[in-house]
Motif scaffolding. Structure first.
Motif: not given
Length: 280
Positions: A162-174
């Motif tokens: 939530h604090k690192l990956l989602r902040k990178m604005n790359e929805p494909r992380i999900h």
């Protein structure tokens, strides 16, 4: 003087009130004792120099093409459990705060999230679900309490997501980070690497929507049935449902579904998440 001490009523009231307030505000009453993995070190190397090859070999050995993991065999192999520990130690040496290309940081933290999750499951195995280890009150919660040292600082799975990956604005992380559940995207049986990150993320996004547990299109009813991931994290794909559907359109498995998504000509319902362990 009476030597037997009693607790004044107002102290008991304050204690009970503090518990109720904590519950109401979702405080850290659910916290267990942190369990640290990796190593706390003052050594900091450029994040782009971190080698993910050992993680790649472990994934190739124990994860199949559907993302299912042979936890039993992995736990039984002392050398490969040690290899995972050593990989986590390698991640610990990274200077996470330094500037680096987005692809480098994405690959690093996706691998870190997945490796810590696998480590956490191996620690508990045999188990039937990660949810057996996510206490809501007064106990160990794997997402909060299992913490990886990186650059001398601990990062929980919750923080990484939530604090690192989602902040990178790359929805494909999900479609790349995996919580060890059948309802998750498949755990890719290779490490994410910056040089082919876009290709890997794109492939896993398409794979995700190709599976009926994540996506179904009822043409006659004009309905999409989508994984709850798209409900929980819909805001990462757009501000409203129309924009969210457009965002996923190119990953859908056929032209009819893609067209329906582009034109927002369907109703959306969500498929109950399957928390069973992604075990072979």
């Amino acid at each position: 003087m009476n030597p037997r001490q009693t607790t004044p009523p107002f102290v008991l009231f304050a204690f009970v009130a503090s518990i109720l307030i904590g519950l109401a505000t979702n405080s850290r009453l659910d916290a267990g004792s942190p369990i640290y993995v990796g190593q706390k070190t003052s050594t900091k190397v450029p994040i782009e120099t971190i080698d993910h090859d050992s993680w790649n070999k472990l994934l190739a050995t124990y994860v199949d093409l559907n993302g299912m993991v042979d936890y039993r065999a992995w736990k039984a192999n002392v050398a490969d459990r040690a290899a995972l520990e050593q990989y986590l130690n390698t991640l610990s040496a990274a200077n996470a705060a330094a500037r680096a290309p987005k692809s480098v940081k994405l690959a690093f933290w996706i691998n870190a999230y997945n490796a810590v999750t696998v480590h956490g499951i191996l620690r508990e195995y045999p188990t039937s679900s990660i949810r057996n280890h996510t206490a809501k009150l007064f106990g160990y919660n794997i997402w909060k309490d299992l913490q990886l040292y990186v650059g001398g600082h601990p990062y929980s799975l919750e923080t990484i997501e939530h604090k690192l990956l989602r902040k990178m604005n790359e929805p494909r992380i999900h479609f790349a980070i995996v919580c060890a559940s059948v309802g998750c995207p498949r755990l890719l049986n290779e490490a994410y690497v910056p040089a082919k990150l876009n290709e890997q993320l794109e492939a896993n996004a398409k794979d995700f929507f190709s599976r009926k547990r994540n996506f179904q299109h009822d043409v006659s009813a004009g309905q999409f049935r989508l994984s709850e991931i798209l409900d929980w994290f819909g805001e990462d794909f757009g501000d409203d449902q129309a924009s969210q559907l457009k965002s996923i359109a190119n990953w859908l498995p056929n032209p009819a579904a893609q067209n329906a998504a582009m034109h927002h000509s369907v109703r959306v319902v969500f498929i109950d998440y399957n928390w069973n362990l992604n075990s072979r």
